[in-house]
Design a protein around this motif. Structure first.
Motif, mmCIF file in Angstrom:
data_model
loop_
_atom_site.group_PDB
_atom_site.id
_atom_site.type_symbol
_atom_site.label_atom_id
_atom_site.label_comp_id
_atom_site.label_asym_id
_atom_site.label_seq_id
_atom_site.Cartn_x
_atom_site.Cartn_y
_atom_site.Cartn_z
ATOM 1 N N ARG C 13 -8.604 20.961 99.831
ATOM 2 C CA ARG C 13 -9.954 20.700 100.363
ATOM 3 C C ARG C 13 -10.216 19.207 100.579
ATOM 4 N N ALA C 14 -9.283 18.397 100.144
ATOM 5 C CA ALA C 14 -9.576 16.956 100.096
ATOM 6 C C ALA C 14 -9.849 16.380 101.477
ATOM 7 N N ALA C 15 -9.096 16.802 102.461
ATOM 8 C CA ALA C 15 -9.290 16.259 103.811
ATOM 9 C C ALA C 15 -10.687 16.599 104.320
ATOM 10 N N ARG C 16 -11.130 17.810 104.048
ATOM 11 C CA ARG C 16 -12.442 18.229 104.532
ATOM 12 C C ARG C 16 -13.574 17.436 103.884
ATOM 13 N N TYR C 17 -13.545 17.302 102.572
ATOM 14 C CA TYR C 17 -14.597 16.536 101.895
ATOM 15 C C TYR C 17 -14.529 15.057 102.260
ATOM 16 N N ASP C 18 -13.326 14.571 102.482
ATOM 17 C CA ASP C 18 -13.190 13.172 102.915
ATOM 18 C C ASP C 18 -13.857 12.983 104.269
ATOM 19 N N ALA C 19 -13.638 13.935 105.157
ATOM 20 C CA ALA C 19 -14.197 13.804 106.510
ATOM 21 C C ALA C 19 -15.718 13.871 106.486
ATOM 22 N N SER C 20 -16.256 14.803 105.723
ATOM 23 C CA SER C 20 -17.713 14.985 105.746
ATOM 24 C C SER C 20 -18.424 14.042 104.784
ATOM 25 N N GLY C 21 -17.725 13.609 103.753
ATOM 26 C CA GLY C 21 -18.393 12.805 102.735
ATOM 27 C C GLY C 21 -19.298 13.636 101.841
ATOM 28 N N ASP C 22 -19.230 14.955 101.965
ATOM 29 C CA ASP C 22 -20.073 15.826 101.133
ATOM 30 C C ASP C 22 -19.574 15.871 99.690
ATOM 31 N N LEU C 341 -1.598 11.091 103.877
ATOM 32 C CA LEU C 341 -1.268 9.687 103.641
ATOM 33 C C LEU C 341 -2.320 8.750 104.237
ATOM 34 N N GLU C 342 -2.969 9.212 105.295
ATOM 35 C CA GLU C 342 -4.043 8.399 105.887
ATOM 36 C C GLU C 342 -5.201 8.287 104.892
ATOM 37 N N ARG C 343 -5.586 9.409 104.320
ATOM 38 C CA ARG C 343 -6.662 9.389 103.322
ATOM 39 C C ARG C 343 -6.244 8.600 102.086
ATOM 40 N N LEU C 344 -5.025 8.829 101.642
ATOM 41 C CA LEU C 344 -4.572 8.174 100.412
ATOM 42 C C LEU C 344 -4.503 6.653 100.579
ATOM 43 N N TYR C 345 -4.171 6.212 101.794
ATOM 44 C CA TYR C 345 -4.153 4.766 102.029
ATOM 45 C C TYR C 345 -5.541 4.173 101.798
ATOM 46 N N ARG C 346 -6.571 4.919 102.188
ATOM 47 C CA ARG C 346 -7.950 4.436 101.985
ATOM 48 C C ARG C 346 -8.396 4.627 100.534
ATOM 49 N N ASP C 347 -8.147 5.813 100.010
ATOM 50 C CA ASP C 347 -8.548 6.071 98.616
ATOM 51 C C ASP C 347 -7.897 5.086 97.650
ATOM 52 N N ALA C 348 -6.603 4.861 97.872
ATOM 53 C CA ALA C 348 -5.821 4.096 96.898
ATOM 54 C C ALA C 348 -6.242 2.632 96.823
ATOM 55 N N ARG C 349 -6.849 2.144 97.913
ATOM 56 C CA ARG C 349 -7.262 0.740 97.913
ATOM 57 C C ARG C 349 -8.459 0.490 96.986
ATOM 58 N N CYS C 350 -9.146 1.541 96.599
ATOM 59 C CA CYS C 350 -10.420 1.365 95.888
ATOM 60 C C CYS C 350 -10.272 1.034 94.408
ATOM 61 N N GLY C 351 -9.142 1.435 93.807
ATOM 62 C CA GLY C 351 -9.015 1.297 92.357
ATOM 63 C C GLY C 351 -9.101 -0.137 91.870
ATOM 64 N N ALA C 352 -8.360 -1.014 92.533
ATOM 65 C CA ALA C 352 -8.342 -2.413 92.079
ATOM 66 C C ALA C 352 -9.691 -3.086 92.277
ATOM 67 N N LEU C 353 -10.539 -2.499 93.144
ATOM 68 C CA LEU C 353 -11.845 -3.090 93.443
ATOM 69 C C LEU C 353 -12.939 -2.576 92.517
ATOM 70 N N GLN C 354 -12.674 -1.449 91.863
ATOM 71 C CA GLN C 354 -13.667 -0.953 90.914
ATOM 72 C C GLN C 354 -13.622 -1.835 89.666
ATOM 73 N N PRO C 355 -14.770 -2.039 89.038
ATOM 74 C CA PRO C 355 -14.779 -2.884 87.845
ATOM 75 C C PRO C 355 -14.021 -2.218 86.690
ATOM 76 N N ALA C 356 -13.353 -3.038 85.846
ATOM 77 C CA ALA C 356 -13.064 -4.440 86.053
ATOM 78 C C ALA C 356 -11.997 -4.565 87.142
#
Lengths: 380, 380, 380, 380
Positions: C13-22, C341-356
């Motif tokens: 379901r990940a692609a669908r929720y990623d697309a809608s943001g729901d 892999l397109e979604r994961l490229y975006r998702d994966a970038r977020c971890g280092a930016l979350q605090p700390a």
């Protein structure tokens, strides 16, 4: 046993042995006295009967003291460990001679009593590719004649015997066997080792023209060398890894000391370099220990072997990278010869270059990740 | 002038001078004979009147032959180049003595005739921070007395005179001036240099307790040192850069040779490492040449100075990174002492550590990118 | 419990929720049904009484299915886990109200019955710096009035209650307290979340103007928030880490699948990229599990906390780096929206930016390595 | 012409076109009005007669405004530039038809009057490997019938004609020719493009079943496509590079703006990230401009071609790396959709993945550095 004091003694001598390139005799006197030459020898033969995981503990500690000494020790542990841990059934299954077992026990007992063994596998031109070995053996009436030249023999001239890989000169197909060849006439060391790093390993050339008895054939089995490389990759691939984790730890230790002494520890970039180095070293150590744990509990399984190759890759790369970065943080004053970081920068670069090199490990691991047989391609 | 044959001669001696740590006398005999000590001396004084861009061409070529020799030459070029290229009006504007001009011309003429100059700026504890210099000067009846100790003096013991940074001992505020102090009594070399890389620079300590005449005060101006660091950063920051581009080129050259000889050039990872190193070196060379071009055409402008700092950062980092990667491609056989890649791995690490270090450059460039005054913060 | 089938459902379901943001309602229906909302609730209150190590197992597995779902779950687990695992003595020692314990048990019991909790800590301008929080509270007759705005509230609009950090409006010094504020009137969601990655977390803004009862004050203690951040950093710093290890694993999984399907798996560079990614992910997972093991066995000790910060740094960096490299190996066809892999490229970038953030972690770890008190400097 | 105001207009619309994925019609209205569609058209046909170096200036500027728009423009410039710059003698030497010259002039004149051209080379399965193309052509009485499907056709549906690579269906050996196929019946766009980055290029699929006249065969020569790829690699390999230098510049620009607005510019790690990004972008731009200068002055020489491949490698890698690092410096608030850095992080990742990918470039450059013929191995 708390090895930290021993590692400290090794550390205090490391600069001197690095400068001279001499065999670290005092270090090995200490190791011998601490009973570490018998580390892998079973208890009933007078040794400590250590597991691969226990070996790893020791090698990390020694490596944090003096990388070169730990590498020589690693070779000794590889010989004694592989002998001690190859199951009897496996030897019998491959047609090994019963006489081998008594020979093996003598060898291991001697280690517990202080004998030192070395490995003579690599050759100029062939590198560590076992299948390319040109050192030859032929049967004589009483055993074998072994002829040829080896290179990168750590501890050469100071070992009591050498584990020698040689090919059957009478066989068309590559039949590579291991022999344990005692030091003595016909086993000549040529001092060729004068290297960037790990200078005190004395990894000189060895020229062989020598007759050995029947039982010098390891396992009493001809042609087992390549198979062993695949089913017990830990001693070929990953036993170095623990040493380089020790080296990487030592980089952190001396980096912190230097930076604090120089008052550089408040610089943000210095702290960032140290923080990133810290996590790299911690991660590499966990991987190496995980591999060791699995080798101990589930030796030879495909999953264990993946960890073995991971250990080699991450340990070699991490040591080199943190030495590179921490030396940069430490600055020009740490590049003076005799400064621990200067030596560590050179020592640490060697791990990824020892077989299997990091690039080879990456290919092996990529193949495994892709679900292929990573040993399907000849690597030794 | 085609400097390639000269670079080849330097290259052929580099292993020997690296091993002994001796001053590369034969290299400097060659440089002197080729007229290169007069490179920056104006034509009317017997020199070549080279621009900074022309200096850069020479330094890249020499650096590709022998990094250490090129670094000593760089110091000589910095002294003669800064003297030759500081506009007379600027000297007068800051109240320089007219007598300075005759002195300067004598110095530059002597260079064209073979005199060698060195720089004595760094001190233990202070590093290259000019503002922290503790070497002191005081006025005497006939000139100045200069007292103190310097470190990292490349070419020490072989130079005819030293450019010394010293502080006015009578001034509360830091008033840092430059003196050109002739070799001789009161200028003593202490052999302290025994380093990871760039071993033949002989960057020993210098102990000064010496009287110099009035005109030894450079520019006839007191307190100009810090200002010069900011308005002419090229000689402090970027003249090294060309040397390290030469070193990086040399890594490629010897990497290709080694890999081809060993038959490793068909391995995909080896090719990828070389390909990536190739573009890194090409890019670093362009940046260093762009900086040199701008220093020549538009010296001292903010945009020129950005290129100067970029040159220092990219040259130091590139040399170290390609040496790291190409040595890994070349493998253990290239780590033997005397192998060019072994030396280059050590030499190449030094660039990023020489002031301004790469981390300092990154901060300066970040500040400039952010629209701040990167010299607003004290860096020297 | 084998969570793999559940992770597979999330993945589908990940692609669908990623697309809608729901909000991933079906995922949480599954989690609720599997009893995972009660994971941290003690057994005597109807939950699983999981340790931090067990939480980590679950979070890695969920993260390998759908990163965003796992992040919302992480917030819920942080609230319930911190409540369940704060020792009663500690609460009493800091003067906590006895009434708090009953309240806490109700909250944890509700979780076991399916209630979902979220965290409302960050604010625009202040980020996750607790000490900078401007959301205020004041005492009323019957409890507290909480007023202010929060951002990055994962699961906003779908949680039953929010853990809100607020400052005492009557205090000069920063006195930051936690409240558990039920969803309802006065708690309004503003849909602001439309992000590069982790799109289905619905981390919208929350506007608070609401009265809560006395027992909504967590622990019955005012001013405890900053202290908790230091003594229990795991829920603030490292609970994300497990999610990003799952994401990194997923990158490998989908990378292998894509490369095999496209027949790219025989390319040497592709294999090398995968091999290096494999060891990075394995290392990050070990570090995260080691931190979890120590949090479970020796919570709050300095050595445990070092592992907690290491976990955060390596997990965030590794996920981003392997996604970057594996997408490059996979090629342009994997950049189509909807491709994992397109979604994961975006998702994966977020971890280092979350605090700390990774840069903050590196500084903390550098300080610790240098023997300083890394919490001596205000970080929250 | 100062293109900065035009780039600003593109930049102001980039978020909108990125969100919708629509063809950037307003951007192309602007480009048309500015006469840029005739950039490569010779002056005597009403264009600007630009060199490759001048094209590079324009593409960098446009790319700094909107990467996707610049990529569509790049394809148009490739078609018109290759047509305009292929020497007449070369066409004749390979047996080209004289009628081609009039056709070519009509095509170039039309561009100057506002016609837009696109490239239809890649196919599913074959990627950009020209030799693997399955789109076929056969001779008819009056010309050729072209049948097949293309993918990654930037600007599909908005171009007036497409440069189509097709193979001779009657030939055993791969004979690949280029056709300029006008939009119209038989040329159908299938909307397949919905991508991570460069979303507004509308690089949809194109289905061809169409008859074209004799003169649609480019050059009037069959089988020239592979040869052209080798002798004029700039339009295949390096024309993208300028666009990604523009993208990388834009990362710096928006990074500085964001960091200053948020007050993050004083953090040391932020400054270091920006400083290192600054020098990377400066270096990449110099390499791309050097390649362009050499293509202009010495097209097709081995040394020029090395620069062409270097340009592709460094531009793609630099854009992706600086976007990765600067987004990390900027923090979570910059990951909101619509934020320039969010888009740039996605756009910038695409360059290294476009053919020739960075890994292919590294291999080509490694081969060249090793003195091999890098085109000896089939790459198209």
């Amino acid at each position: 046993m708390d090895l930290h004091p021993l590692a400290e003694r090794l550390s205090s001598r490391a600069a001197r042995y690095d400068a001279s390139g001499d065999f670290p005799q005092e270090d090995f006197d200490d190791l011998r006295e601490a009973g570490l030459l018998g580390l892998m020898t079973p208890r009933h033969l007078g040794g400590s009967g250590a597991s691969f995981a226990e070996y790893t503990d020791v090698a990390i500690e020694l490596g944090s003291g003096a990388g070169a000494t730990a590498l020589i020790f690693n070779m000794h542990a590889s010989v004694t460990g592989a002998l001690a841990q190859t199951p009897d059934e496996l030897v019998r299954q491959f047609g090994g001679a019963e006489s081998f077992f008594a020979f093996r026990d003598r060898v291991l007992k001697a280690a517990a009593e202080g004998a030192l063994y070395a490995v003579a596998m690599s050759e100029r031109g062939a590198g560590s590719r076992l299948s390319q070995v040109r050192t030859a053996y032929e049967r004589t009436g009483s055993g074998f004649r072994v002829t040829g030249s080896k290179t990168f023999v750590s501890g050469a001239g100071h070992a009591d015997a050498y584990l020698v890989a040689a090919r059957d000169s009478g066989s068309e197909e590559p039949k590579i066997s291991y022999f344990l060849v005692p030091a003595g006439p016909g086993v000549d060391v040529q001092q060729t080792w004068d290297s960037l790093g790990m200078r005190a390993t004395g990894s000189h050339d060895l020229h062989l023209d020598v007759e050995v008895g029947e039982d010098a054939l390891v396992g009493g089995i001809e042609g087992a060398a390549l198979l062993l490389a695949q089913v017990m990759p830990q001693w070929l691939v990953a036993s170095y890894a623990a040493v380089y984790v020790g080296v990487a730890r030592s980089v952190l230790h001396h980096g912190v000391r230097h930076l604090t002494e120089r008052g550089l520890h408040t610089l943000p970039m210095v702290r960032a370099r140290l923080g990133r180095a810290d996590v790299q070293v911690a991660a590499a150590e966990l991987v190496v220990r995980e591999a060791a744990r699995r080798v101990t509990g589930d030796p030879g399984s495909p999953e264990t072997n993946r960890w073995v190759w991971r250990a080699k890759l991450i340990a070699g790369d991490t040591a080199a990278q943190v030495a590179f970065s921490v030396l940069e943080a430490a600055g020009a004053s740490a590049t003076r010869r005799g400064h621990p970081l200067e030596r560590l920068y050179r020592d640490a670069r060697c791990g990824a270059l020892q077989p299997a090199t990091s690039d080879v490990c990456a290919d092996w691991l990529g193949a495994a990740a892709l679900g292929e047989d990573p040993d399907g391609q000849a690597r030794w």
